[in-house]
Scaffold this motif. Sequence first.
Motif, PDB file in Angstrom:
ATOM      1  N   UNK A  56       0.808  -1.222   0.000  1.00  9.96           N
ATOM      2  CA  UNK A  56       0.000   0.000   0.000  1.00  9.96           C
ATOM      3  C   UNK A  56       0.843   1.274   0.000  1.00  9.96           C
ATOM      4  N   UNK A  57       0.535   2.198  -0.896  1.00 10.78           N
ATOM      5  CA  UNK A  57       1.128   3.531  -0.790  1.00 10.78           C
ATOM      6  C   UNK A  57       0.621   4.198   0.487  1.00 10.78           C
ATOM      7  N   UNK A  58       1.269   5.247   0.909  1.00 10.65           N
ATOM      8  CA  UNK A  58       0.838   6.030   2.068  1.00 10.65           C
ATOM      9  C   UNK A  58      -0.405   6.858   1.720  1.00 10.65           C
ATOM     10  N   UNK A  59      -0.400   7.429   0.519  1.00 12.37           N
ATOM     11  CA  UNK A  59      -1.453   8.341   0.076  1.00 12.37           C
ATOM     12  C   UNK A  59      -1.822   8.035  -1.363  1.00 12.37           C
ATOM     13  N   UNK A  60      -3.123   7.989  -1.651  1.00 11.76           N
ATOM     14  CA  UNK A  60      -3.620   7.923  -3.025  1.00 11.76           C
ATOM     15  C   UNK A  60      -4.510   9.140  -3.252  1.00 11.76           C
ATOM     16  N   UNK A  61      -4.378   9.742  -4.427  1.00 14.05           N
ATOM     17  CA  UNK A  61      -5.147  10.938  -4.768  1.00 14.05           C
ATOM     18  C   UNK A  61      -5.980  10.648  -6.001  1.00 14.05           C
ATOM     19  N   UNK A  62      -7.244  11.018  -5.933  1.00 13.53           N
ATOM     20  CA  UNK A  62      -8.148  10.936  -7.077  1.00 13.53           C
ATOM     21  C   UNK A  62      -8.655  12.340  -7.393  1.00 13.53           C
ATOM     22  N   UNK A  63      -8.433  12.782  -8.624  1.00  4.91           N
ATOM     23  CA  UNK A  63      -8.979  14.051  -9.105  1.00  4.91           C
ATOM     24  C   UNK A  63     -10.229  13.699  -9.893  1.00  4.91           C
ATOM     25  N   UNK A  64     -11.358  14.243  -9.494  1.00  3.87           N
ATOM     26  CA  UNK A  64     -12.619  13.880 -10.130  1.00  3.87           C
ATOM     27  C   UNK A  64     -12.738  14.467 -11.527  1.00  3.87           C
ATOM     28  N   UNK A  65     -13.385  13.705 -12.401  1.00  2.00           N
ATOM     29  CA  UNK A  65     -13.728  14.131 -13.752  1.00  2.00           C
ATOM     30  C   UNK A  65     -15.246  14.236 -13.831  1.00  2.00           C
TER      31      UNK A  65
END
Length: 170
Positions: free
Chosen positions: A94-103
């Motif tokens: 697992x990464x520490x942080x995942x980022x999702x930018x909404x479309x």
Amino acid sequence: MATATVTPLEEYLTTVYRPDREYIDGVIVERNLGERDHSTLQLELSVLLAALRRTLGIHVFPEQRVQVTRTRFRVPDICVVVGPKPTEQIFTRPPFLCVEVLSPDDRAGEVQERIDDYLAFGVSYVWVINPRSRRAYIHTTEGSREAKDGVLRTENPDIAVALADIFAEL
């Protein structure tokens, strides 16, 4: 009701998709991206996080495949790893942080399923950023909250990114 075509895992892993796609229990899933606001936010946040690389001992990876279960591969817009730089081509830790930018085409249920996959896998923080509303949310296993003070944060390491800084270029 349409049925999805089941694709063998080996075929997914040996096929090049442009842009990359997710693999969810045998189904190839297209990602919503490609618009200017999405791209701009992804770039701005990647640059801001990369600037913290040496200070915090983090590594930033845009659009990195992450195997969250045996039959699920996600591709977060950005992921951050703490500690040594991973050597594997597809992350299985697992990464520490995942980022999702909404479309515009993202659906709430699909976004929540992504968040749930990351958190169940062991990701400590998931940030979801909406370029249209200029709002952002922080998700952890303890719960979810809007970044009402205008700052996306993590702890240990302490990352703080002002929304004004990433929205400035929109």
